[in-house]
Each structure stands twice: as C-alpha cells, then as structure tokens.
Design an enzyme around this catalytic site. Structure first.
Site, PDB file in Angstrom:
ATOM      1  N   TYR A  75     -21.646  -8.515 -14.838  1.00  0.00           N
ATOM      2  CA  TYR A  75     -22.322  -9.744 -15.249  1.00  0.00           C
ATOM      3  C   TYR A  75     -22.708  -9.785 -16.723  1.00  0.00           C
ATOM      4  CZ  TYR A  75     -26.470  -6.919 -14.142  1.00  0.00           C
ATOM      5  OH  TYR A  75     -27.394  -5.918 -14.067  1.00  0.00           O
ATOM      6  N   GLU A 114     -24.516 -17.711 -12.351  1.00  0.00           N
ATOM      7  CA  GLU A 114     -23.865 -16.612 -11.643  1.00  0.00           C
ATOM      8  C   GLU A 114     -24.636 -16.383 -10.365  1.00  0.00           C
ATOM      9  OE1 GLU A 114     -24.026 -13.221 -14.337  1.00  0.00           O
ATOM     10  OE2 GLU A 114     -23.701 -14.612 -15.976  1.00  0.00           O
ATOM     11  N   LYS A 122     -26.631 -13.969  -7.817  1.00  0.00           N
ATOM     12  CA  LYS A 122     -27.398 -12.747  -7.999  1.00  0.00           C
ATOM     13  C   LYS A 122     -26.930 -11.775  -6.915  1.00  0.00           C
ATOM     14  CE  LYS A 122     -32.030 -11.224  -9.176  1.00  0.00           C
ATOM     15  NZ  LYS A 122     -32.265 -10.060  -8.336  1.00  0.00           N
ATOM     16  N   CYS A 164     -33.595   7.311  34.393  1.00  0.00           N
ATOM     17  CA  CYS A 164     -33.760   8.442  35.314  1.00  0.00           C
ATOM     18  C   CYS A 164     -35.223   8.742  35.623  1.00  0.00           C
ATOM     19  CB  CYS A 164     -33.075   9.690  34.753  1.00  0.00           C
ATOM     20  SG  CYS A 164     -33.956  10.412  33.357  1.00  0.00           S
ATOM     21  N   ASP A 199       0.838  -1.201   0.000  1.00  0.00           N
ATOM     22  CA  ASP A 199       0.000   0.000   0.000  1.00  0.00           C
ATOM     23  C   ASP A 199       0.870   1.247   0.000  1.00  0.00           C
ATOM     24  OD1 ASP A 199      -1.983  -1.792   0.182  1.00  0.00           O
ATOM     25  OD2 ASP A 199      -2.730  -1.161   2.156  1.00  0.00           O
ATOM     26  N   TYR A 200       1.963   1.143   0.742  1.00  0.00           N
ATOM     27  CA  TYR A 200       2.848   2.288   0.851  1.00  0.00           C
ATOM     28  C   TYR A 200       3.433   2.669  -0.513  1.00  0.00           C
ATOM     29  CZ  TYR A 200       6.810   5.199   2.059  1.00  0.00           C
ATOM     30  OH  TYR A 200       7.704   6.229   2.112  1.00  0.00           O
ATOM     31  N   GLU A 201       3.929   1.644  -1.220  1.00  0.00           N
ATOM     32  CA  GLU A 201       4.495   1.925  -2.539  1.00  0.00           C
ATOM     33  C   GLU A 201       3.435   2.508  -3.479  1.00  0.00           C
ATOM     34  OE1 GLU A 201       7.603  -1.269  -3.985  1.00  0.00           O
ATOM     35  OE2 GLU A 201       6.160  -2.138  -2.567  1.00  0.00           O
ATOM     36  N   PHE A 202       2.229   1.943  -3.364  1.00  0.00           N
ATOM     37  CA  PHE A 202       1.131   2.444  -4.191  1.00  0.00           C
ATOM     38  C   PHE A 202       0.909   3.934  -3.923  1.00  0.00           C
ATOM     39  CE2 PHE A 202      -3.218   3.435  -5.266  1.00  0.00           C
ATOM     40  CZ  PHE A 202      -3.417   2.763  -6.464  1.00  0.00           C
ATOM     41  N   ASP A 203       0.818   4.265  -2.635  1.00  0.00           N
ATOM     42  CA  ASP A 203       0.584   5.669  -2.272  1.00  0.00           C
ATOM     43  C   ASP A 203       1.692   6.577  -2.785  1.00  0.00           C
ATOM     44  OD1 ASP A 203      -1.748   5.076  -1.075  1.00  0.00           O
ATOM     45  OD2 ASP A 203      -0.924   4.978   0.966  1.00  0.00           O
ATOM     46  N   GLU A 262     -23.443  -4.861 -11.130  1.00  0.00           N
ATOM     47  CA  GLU A 262     -24.154  -4.533  -9.909  1.00  0.00           C
ATOM     48  C   GLU A 262     -23.164  -3.822  -8.985  1.00  0.00           C
ATOM     49  OE1 GLU A 262     -27.281  -5.515 -10.017  1.00  0.00           O
ATOM     50  OE2 GLU A 262     -28.023  -5.478  -7.950  1.00  0.00           O
ATOM     51  N   ASP A 277     -26.669  -8.540  -4.715  1.00  0.00           N
ATOM     52  CA  ASP A 277     -27.750  -7.696  -4.228  1.00  0.00           C
ATOM     53  C   ASP A 277     -27.260  -6.267  -4.022  1.00  0.00           C
ATOM     54  OD1 ASP A 277     -30.292  -7.186  -3.486  1.00  0.00           O
ATOM     55  OD2 ASP A 277     -30.129  -8.020  -1.474  1.00  0.00           O
ATOM     56  N   CYS A 304     -29.593  12.782  32.894  1.00  0.00           N
ATOM     57  CA  CYS A 304     -29.865  11.356  32.689  1.00  0.00           C
ATOM     58  C   CYS A 304     -28.506  10.661  32.492  1.00  0.00           C
ATOM     59  CB  CYS A 304     -30.759  11.205  31.466  1.00  0.00           C
ATOM     60  SG  CYS A 304     -31.127   9.502  31.048  1.00  0.00           S
ATOM     61  N   CYS A 320     -38.276   7.221  31.454  1.00  0.00           N
ATOM     62  CA  CYS A 320     -36.916   6.787  31.120  1.00  0.00           C
ATOM     63  C   CYS A 320     -36.485   5.665  32.066  1.00  0.00           C
ATOM     64  CB  CYS A 320     -35.964   7.974  31.241  1.00  0.00           C
ATOM     65  SG  CYS A 320     -34.241   7.506  31.033  1.00  0.00           S
ATOM     66  N   SER A 355     -35.669  -6.668 -16.561  1.00  0.00           N
ATOM     67  CA  SER A 355     -35.726  -7.357 -15.266  1.00  0.00           C
ATOM     68  C   SER A 355     -35.398  -8.818 -15.505  1.00  0.00           C
ATOM     69  CB  SER A 355     -37.136  -7.315 -14.704  1.00  0.00           C
ATOM     70  OG  SER A 355     -37.429  -6.074 -14.200  1.00  0.00           O
ATOM     71  N   ARG A 412     -30.318   1.832 -13.543  1.00  0.00           N
ATOM     72  CA  ARG A 412     -31.293   1.171 -14.391  1.00  0.00           C
ATOM     73  C   ARG A 412     -32.522   2.041 -14.655  1.00  0.00           C
ATOM     74  NH1 ARG A 412     -34.048  -4.748 -13.576  1.00  0.00           N
ATOM     75  NH2 ARG A 412     -35.105  -3.764 -11.837  1.00  0.00           N
ATOM     76  N   LYS A 435     -34.353 -17.443  -6.472  1.00  0.00           N
ATOM     77  CA  LYS A 435     -34.192 -16.681  -5.234  1.00  0.00           C
ATOM     78  C   LYS A 435     -33.966 -17.592  -4.033  1.00  0.00           C
ATOM     79  CE  LYS A 435     -34.957 -12.275  -6.351  1.00  0.00           C
ATOM     80  NZ  LYS A 435     -35.911 -11.324  -5.857  1.00  0.00           N
ATOM     81  N   CYS A 488     -35.666  10.639  26.074  1.00  0.00           N
ATOM     82  CA  CYS A 488     -35.685  11.147  27.434  1.00  0.00           C
ATOM     83  C   CYS A 488     -35.185  12.592  27.373  1.00  0.00           C
ATOM     84  CB  CYS A 488     -34.782  10.296  28.329  1.00  0.00           C
ATOM     85  SG  CYS A 488     -34.381  11.106  29.883  1.00  0.00           S
TER      86      CYS A 488
HETATM   87  P1  AMP Z   1     -34.946  -7.945 -10.574  1.00  0.00           P
HETATM   88  O1  AMP Z   1     -34.582  -6.580 -10.088  1.00  0.00           O
HETATM   89  O2  AMP Z   1     -35.396  -8.869  -9.478  1.00  0.00           O
HETATM   90  O3  AMP Z   1     -35.794  -7.933 -11.784  1.00  0.00           O
HETATM   91  O4  AMP Z   1     -33.573  -8.614 -11.030  1.00  0.00           O
HETATM   92  C1  AMP Z   1     -32.853  -8.048 -12.076  1.00  0.00           C
HETATM   93  C2  AMP Z   1     -31.616  -7.424 -11.528  1.00  0.00           C
HETATM   94  O5  AMP Z   1     -30.782  -8.387 -10.929  1.00  0.00           O
HETATM   95  C3  AMP Z   1     -30.776  -6.826 -12.592  1.00  0.00           C
HETATM   96  O6  AMP Z   1     -31.180  -5.525 -12.905  1.00  0.00           O
HETATM   97  C4  AMP Z   1     -29.410  -6.839 -11.968  1.00  0.00           C
HETATM   98  O7  AMP Z   1     -29.164  -5.596 -11.377  1.00  0.00           O
HETATM   99  C5  AMP Z   1     -29.486  -7.843 -10.855  1.00  0.00           C
HETATM  100  N1  AMP Z   1     -28.458  -8.879 -10.939  1.00  0.00           N
HETATM  101  C6  AMP Z   1     -27.662  -9.265  -9.915  1.00  0.00           C
HETATM  102  N2  AMP Z   1     -26.817 -10.205 -10.277  1.00  0.00           N
HETATM  103  C7  AMP Z   1     -27.035 -10.458 -11.575  1.00  0.00           C
HETATM  104  C8  AMP Z   1     -26.446 -11.339 -12.514  1.00  0.00           C
HETATM  105  N3  AMP Z   1     -25.471 -12.188 -12.177  1.00  0.00           N
HETATM  106  N4  AMP Z   1     -26.920 -11.303 -13.781  1.00  0.00           N
HETATM  107  C9  AMP Z   1     -27.912 -10.464 -14.136  1.00  0.00           C
HETATM  108  N5  AMP Z   1     -28.506  -9.618 -13.290  1.00  0.00           N
HETATM  109  C10 AMP Z   1     -28.088  -9.601 -12.019  1.00  0.00           C
HETATM  110 ZN    ZN Z   2     -33.354   9.542  31.283  1.00  0.00          ZN
END
Ligand code: AMP
Ligand code: ZN
Length: 665
Positions: free
Chosen positions: A222, A110, A112, A406, A31-35, A170, A114, A427, A403, A80, A133, A309, A421
């Site tokens: 993805y 793959e 999914k 107190c 990290d140091y060298e990078f910095d 994502e 979140d 308190c 409370c 979607s 999106r 899911k 409170c």
């Molecule tokens: P949904 O929002 O439930 O319709 O799911 C679609 C969303 O899943 C997409 O817009 C992506 O943002 C998300 N997503 C997460 N992982 C993946 C993946 N491996 N491939 C495609 N979509 C993905």
């Molecule tokens: Zn209190």
C-alpha cells in the site's frame, strides 16, 4: 549458454511466472511446467554452489531458522492511522484538511487489509530486509520468513527507482489457507486459530522459515517510502509498484471528491465479503504527494490519511439450546444451537461457546437473545446477551458435570480452560475418534479403511482400539454391512501395508495430546526410537528445540498409562516401525574435499559439522591453503579467513549450500 547464464535465465523466468500467478492471477504456464523448471534450477544450483543467491526463486521454500528476531530501526517511522466510523467523521476530516490545502484535493481509496504490517527494504533492486511495525520506530527483523511469500518480488527491475527504498504493506493469510490450516490443527487435536490476522502475524514469528513457507501468506502493498521518486501521487505510485512486480490489489481507486469516496465505501462494505482475504475498512489517502507534504503528521498518524472502519457483521438471534461435543482426546466443546440467522451472506445455526469460563463470562443461558458476530473467524461467536430480552425466570447455565456420551464425571486440568472426559479407553466418541485419527491420511494412511468403517467396526464390537486393527480377519469384515469380498481383501492388504509407515507417522498416529504432525517429526528425530521417548522425562523433552512444557508433560503422561504402553507393545509385535531408519549419514559425497569451517551456524554445532563432513568422505582442515576445497562460513567469522579465501580463490559456501551438497538428487 554457460551455466551461470542458464541459472540466471531460469531465475528470471521463475520470478516472472510467480508474478503472473500470484500478483496478476494470470498464469502463463502450468503448475507442472513450473515445477519442472524449478527442479532444473535447484539441480543446477546444487551442482554450482558458487552461484548461490539468497533471492533465487528456489529459496522460497525456506529452511533458515531464526532463534531470536533482531530489532531493527525503521528508516522512516511507521505511523498508525486515524480512525473514523461515520460519513460525518469523514466530512469533518475533509473540512479540516481543506484549511491547509487550497487546491482541489483528490483521494486514493484503498481497502484496509487486516493482517500484519510490514516494512520491506530493497537495495539495487534486491529484497534485503523485512521488519514488523513494532512500536513504529523499530520492529523485529523477519526477513527469512517473509522471503518465502510467493507474491513478494525478491528481485525487481530498478529502473526509475532509487538505489535504496522501502515499500510498506500488509501480510495477510487468505481465508482459504486459514481454513485449511485450521482443519489440519483440528485433526491434530490442537486448538484452531482464532482469526487470520493473528495467524498471519504469528506466522511471521515462527522460528523455522520452512514452516512459514507452507502457509499461503500474501503480501499486499500500500505504499512506498522514497525521496527522489519521479511520481507525484499515491495512485500513480501504487500503479507503478504493481508494474514493478508488487502485489498491489486491484481494488484501489482514484476519487476526485468526497462523494466518490463515500460511494467506494458503500460499495466495498458489501462486496468485500467476496474478497479472498479479510478487510476491515477503507483507507482514504490524499492523493498528491505535495498535498501530503503540506499536511504532515501528528504525533501518531499522518494528517493526510484516514481509515474508515466497517462495522463488524453482527446479528441477534435466539439461543435454543446448549449442547456438548466430545472430541477425540475427550475435550468437551459447548455449542450454542441458534435459531437460523443471516450474517455476511451465510446462514448461521451454531456458534462455539469455547468453554465453561466463556459461558460464565457472558452469562449466556438457553432461551436468551444473543448477539452473534462473524468476523475473520470461521466459526461465528456469541459476543453478548441482550439482557433486556431475558426471561426473568431464567437460571444461570449449569455446565455439565458428566460426559454426555458415557456419563463419566468430567475433569479439568489446572491452568486449562477446557473440561474433558477422562474415560479415554471406553468413551465411544473418544474410542472411535482415536482410531479414526490413527488410520487417517497423515498418520497410518490405511488404504481401504475410512472413518465410517471404523465407526462400524467399533459399533459391532470388532475393534476397541487401534491395535485391534491388526488382528482383524477377512471373515470378520465380510460380516459387516456393505463389505464385499473384494473390499475386505483390500482392507486387509491396506492394513498390512501400513506396517511400512515410518516411525514419525506411527508416533503421530498414537494420538498423544498436542503431538501434531510436526511435533511427531521433531520427536522422532530427537529420540530416534520409542524406548528412548518412553523413558524420557519432562526435562529431557524440553531440551529439544520447539518442544515446550505443555507438549513435554503430555508425552510423559501418555507413557505413564499402562493401557498406552500395552498398545505400543502390541503394535511393536505386529511389526510397526518404532525407530527411525538409520539415516544414510555415510556417503562419499564429499570424497576428497578439504573444508575449512569457521564461524557459528544455525542448524549445526561445530562438532557435529566435523563428523558430518567426515562421515561423507570429506576432511576438515584448520587453515586455508591453496589445497582447500571450500570455506564453510557461518556467522561472526573472522575477516582474515575470508580475505585469505578470496585471495586464493577458494569458494566460500554457507550452511544452506553445504546442506544442499549433502542432499540426495
Ligand atoms: P491501525 O493499526 O488501526 O493504526 O492502522 C494502521 C495499519 O493499517 C497500518 O499499520 C497498516 O498495517 C494497516 N493497513 C491496512 N491496509 C492499509 C492501507 N491500504 N494503507 C495503509 N495502511 C493499511
Ligand atoms: Zn465420555
């Protein structure tokens, strides 16, 4: 090597180290060298604004402010995904698609991820745009914010790629960063964020990209949208993208049939908890592009992909008791004390009940059997009560009226869900909490004084508020348990030194509700000293960028209280900083330079620019001639000035470059 080459070599090196570190997880330098390399690059770029590049690794720290996010149309629609919740759903899907595709079908599996979906546009190997999106047809442009994400390649080798293409992915906030962010929020008395997903998408909409840069977001890729790609399958495309520098998670797998897909799902249903970020399912995609093409899309989603899911991790257990915690500002949090239960590999004994409304909504009572869920949230939550197991004699939970510490009657502000409170000055948890906040690392940072010692000092009646700290004598402290001569001495020294902290830290330390570290900084800058801030009205406060109604009201309320005014007065007398140090506005950094200013700027008013330039020894001239040193160009600048500058070979700089000319080395 000339300067330009040197700059470019450094940029390429740093891009590559970012890739090694953030994508391959295999750093080649410390990290140091990078910095050090980054610092060198920053210095060279500062000395040579003519080689500015918005995709330089130095630009990842952000700094651009976006007031309104533009809407941009996606080159291709962002669909979607259809959802499935069982293996039978998946079997049905495969049966359906086999009607249209007679050849054997392979699948790319793959996880999914979140987070927030993002579309990234590249041109000639350069990152040019990021958009959310939105409704699938158009989204918000969040380019400046996304540029700060370390794992996103800003420049790639364009070999075997079309001139223009989009990749999709994502944006996620890994658990570790999420927990850290929340710990900071709690410390600043802000409500913690509920889960990483919303925090990730919220981060993309922050106005100040340097704030985004502080959040350890990751961008998981993805897919690619490109017509004339030489590759013919999803799996190959992803492997190719990873080689090109994109963060394509290693967990992707090519499966030859549905059985292999099911195995993948079963495996990751458990193993996903070991991943650093949140996932909520598996996305199964028909592998060959030609098959995908045959299958096409419905009005909402591709027929060639299916999300599976995972079930949220849930368990039932008994709620033994509801207890109430009092925070530093008096906020009451009801806590469910549970019979220990295992969820996603951890033992859960407590869950937050948030507030009185939540208790009422769930109708949760002591003795109930409850469902506890641990999703992306760090603190597990109760989702519902199993009413079939309820004791028929049980009574609705009565929220406490006083409370627990107190006995003062609790209050609740209009529009707020949380009780508090109001006995802020005596308190015990509030008194101790406020002083602990005051001395904490990000506030006054008093060396030699820790949270436990504060509690001890309060319990022994030596201090009752943070101003009392500055009246402590060495002999008082020595009396305390576990305090030796030496540590008492250090403590006194630490207290003395803390008087040097700048105004913004002092302001943060005061513990005004909703005034966290960043807000304190903003207020200090805007009002310059405590007297101006103390007399400010709500209207004055909301004039300031990023200050909303809630913060404004809280500041005014704080300074309406005589106790607080007295505390500030005392602190002033002890010599703490209550004004910002005169900014070193005047310098000779622009000595002898003639600048033409044109267009509009994000962080400066035109008038302001003029005085900044003059304060630093420069001169503002209205039209371009061969004597002009720079054209400082903002948005919406007329084309004639630009043409003229080009014709006369006058360097054109933007506000970031301008800023860096003024910054200290
Ligand atoms: P949904 O929002 O439930 O319709 O799911 C679609 C969303 O899943 C997409 O817009 C992506 O943002 C998300 N997503 C997460 N992982 C993946 C993946 N491996 N491939 C495609 N979509 C993905
Ligand atoms: Zn209190």
């Amino acid at each position: 090597m000339d300067i330009k080459q040197k700059i470019e070599t450094l940029r390429a090196e740093l891009h590559n180290h970012n890739y090694q570190y953030y994508v391959l997880d295999n750093p080649k330098i410390s990290d140091y060298e990078f910095d050090q390399k980054l610092k060198t690059l920053e210095r060279l770029e500062e000395e040579h604004p003519e080689y500015f590049d918005k995709n330089s690794p130095s630009q990842r720290v952000g700094g651009k402010v976006t007031k309104n996010f533009n809407t941009v149309k996606h080159r291709e629609r962002m669909y979607s995904l259809s959802n499935s919740y069982s293996k039978t759903d998946l079997e049905d899907w495969v049966k359906r698609i086999k009607k249209s595709v007679s050849e054997d079908i392979s699948f790319t599996c793959e996880l999914k991820y979140d987070g927030a979906s993002i579309n990234l546009s590249y041109e000639n190997g350069e990152f040019i745009r990021a958009a959310t999106r939105g409704d699938g047809y158009e989204g918000d442009e969040v380019t400046h914010n996304v540029r700060t994400i370390r794992s996103l390649p800003l420049k790639i080798d364009n070999d075997k790629l079309p001139e223009k293409f989009d990749v999709r992915g994502e944006i996620v906030l890994p658990f570790e960063g999420f927990a850290k962010l929340n710990a900071e929020r709690v410390e600043q008395d802000l409500e913690p964020y509920a889960n990483p997903r919303n925090t990730a998408s919220g981060s993309l909409k922050l106005q100040d990209s340097s704030e985004v840069a502080k959040r350890p977001l990751d961008c998981l890729i993805y897919g690619i949208q490109a017509v004339d790609l030489e590759l013919n399958s999803q799996f190959d495309a992803l492997e190719f993208l990873r080689k090109k520098g994109f963060n394509v998670p290693e967990q992707i797998k090519l499966c030859q049939n549905l059985d292999e897909v099911i195995n993948y799902i079963n495996y990751w249903d458990n193993e996903r908890h070991k991943l650093p970020y949140e996932t909520d399912g598996v996305v199964v995609k028909v592998n060959l592009f030609k098959h995908q093409k045959t299958l096409g899309h419905t009005s909402k989603s591709p027929r060639w992909a299916m999300a599976y899911k995972f079930k949220a991790e849930e368990a039932t257990t008994k709620l033994k008791k509801i207890t109430y915690q009092v925070g530093r500002t008096g906020a009451i949090t009801p806590v469910a004390n549970l019979e220990a239960v295992q969820i996603s590999g951890t033992t859960v004994k407590r869950a937050s009940l948030h507030n009185a409304d939540q208790i009422q909504k769930l109708d949760v009572r002591e003795g109930d059997t409850v469902y506890v869920e641990k999703g992306g949230e760090i603190i597990p939550k109760i989702t519902k009560v199993d009413f079939t197991k309820r004791d028929p004699d049980s009574e609705p939970t009565r929220y406490i009226k006083n409370c627990p510490e107190c006995q003062t009657p609790l209050k609740r502000d209009k529009g707020e869900a949380v009780h508090f409170c109001p006995n802020h000055n005596s308190c015990p948890p509030q008194v101790i909490g406020k002083i602990q906040h005051f001395i904490s690392r990000k506030a006054m940072d008093i060396e030699g004084l820790g949270a436990e010692t504060v509690a001890l000092l309060v319990e022994n009646g030596l201090i009752n508020n943070y101003a009392d700290i500055y009246e402590l004598k060495k002999n008082d402290i020595i009396e305390l348990e576990r305090m030796a001569e030496k540590s008492a001495q250090n403590l006194i020294k630490g207290i003395e030194q803390s008087k040097q902290r700048p105004f913004e830290k002092v302001l943060f330390a005061l513990g005004i509700r909703f005034v966290g570290e960043t807000v304190a900084k903003t207020l200090a800058k805007a009002f310059k000293n405590i007297d101006a801030l103390m007399t400010a009205q709500v209207e004055d406060l909301i004039e300031v960028n990023e200050i909303g109604d809630r913060i404004a009201k809280s500041v005014v309320e704080f300074f309406d209280e005589s106790t607080n005014i007295n505390l500030v007065k005392r602190l002033k007398n002890y010599g703490l900083n209550f004004e910002i140090e005169e900014e070193q506005q005047s310098s000779s950094k622009l000595e002898g330079l003639k600048l033409v200013v044109s267009g509009v700027f994000e962080s400066y008013e035109r008038k302001e620019l003029k005085s900044i330039i003059e304060d630093n020894g420069g001169k503002v001239v209205s039209s371009i001639s061969k004597n002009t040193s720079y054209l400082l160009a903002g948005d919406n600048m007329g084309p004639s000035k630009k043409d003229k500058a080009k014709e006369l070979n006058i360097p054109i700089i933007d506000e970031i470059q301008f800023k860096s000319m003024l910054d200290d080395k």
